[in-house]
Scaffold this active site. Sequence first.
Site, short mmCIF file in Angstrom:
data_model
loop_
_atom_site.label_atom_id
_atom_site.label_comp_id
_atom_site.label_asym_id
_atom_site.label_seq_id
_atom_site.Cartn_x
_atom_site.Cartn_y
_atom_site.Cartn_z
CE1 TYR A 35 9.69 -41.40 -36.68
CE2 TYR A 35 11.76 -40.39 -37.55
CZ TYR A 35 10.88 -40.49 -36.46
OH TYR A 35 10.75 -39.19 -35.60
CE LYS A 67 11.34 -46.03 -20.96
NZ LYS A 67 12.04 -45.33 -19.91
CG ASP A 126 13.62 -42.21 -19.46
OD1 ASP A 126 14.28 -43.21 -19.77
OD2 ASP A 126 12.96 -42.82 -18.41
CG ASP A 141 13.63 -37.06 -35.67
OD1 ASP A 141 14.48 -36.10 -35.76
OD2 ASP A 141 12.58 -37.31 -36.22
CG ASP A 179 15.63 -32.22 -33.61
OD1 ASP A 179 16.62 -32.24 -34.51
OD2 ASP A 179 14.54 -32.03 -33.99
#
Length: 365
Positions: A138, A193, A225, A249, A253
């Site tokens: 971001y 990752k 994942d 982020d 959620d």
Amino acid sequence: MTTYRIAVLGGDGIGPETTAEALKVAAAAAELGGFGLDFEELDASAGRWQRTGVAMPDEQYAACAAADAIYLGAIGLPEARHPDGREVNGDVIFRLRFGLDLYAGIRPVHSIPALPQPLTRGDGIDYVVVRENVEGLYASRAGGTNVRGEVATDTIVITRRGTEKVVRQAFELARSRHAANPARPAKVTCVDKANVLSSYAFFREVFDSVADEYPDVQRDHAYVDAMTAYQVQRPQSLDVLVAENMFGDIISDLAAASVGGLGLSGSGDVGDEHGLFQSSHGSAPDIAGQGIANPVAAVLSAGLMLDWLGRRRDDPAAVRAGALVERAVDTALQDPSGRTPDLGGAASTAQAGDAIVRALKELEF
């Protein structure tokens, strides 16, 4: 009497409605604790951008920077966008995050026994996502490239210093959680990752170097994942997760969804000097003004604000008040009469806030 100055940005849509309830509960908690809250109302928002062309004028940014804490209501409107498609709410949220170096996004989740958990089984969910807030993917938000509408690129940015800062926040948080509940081992999990991208391998390398400073806290690693599966299948095994901006982020959620939804999840964006607190959910303009918005996430965010103020200012009363806000929410939701329609009740936004205040006043400070 100690009094804290709070810059309040009500936001858009349901933001002003839920913010009013959050401040009502926060004021009641402060009164119980014997300290004061002085609210300064500001109007930075997407709605302001539509009216004036500026979402956050410089003087309002300065007022936020000068306050003891910032409370931000749900912000943004779907039609309020820059020509390149970016939402205008970033003019407020990102300006504050990046300008005040609010590098750690704190997203705690805990299960509420009275409410259903559609994604998971069993109670006892209680963990925190710590999201790096000012770097990662971001950081390219306004600096990416788009060539003739044919090729678009963004660049991930991960620095050693920024990663060290957010990882230390995560380890310190794990320590404090363990001190509050010694039966629960302190553990921090690095979510990345690293098996695919060198940027995430670097994030993990820095994580491990910081972890060496905390021999009393367990370290763990998980690919993002796999973590999404763990959050659904065995969330009770999690304590503190730390991740790069975009991954943080996403998993924050999912964390909220695992305990019933974004309407039940507060959040704080904190740095070394400043703290901003806001609901995790959006502004829901389709139900604005109807008095049915769920204020729980807004109230929990206010509780986080009180806790942060107390720890920053070495004020045990404020820390205690923050903890009582969370307990009052859990207590109020035991009774269906205090739940808004999204939680299976018929209470209005204000009635739900009143129920939390009543529950708060019945608790022993």
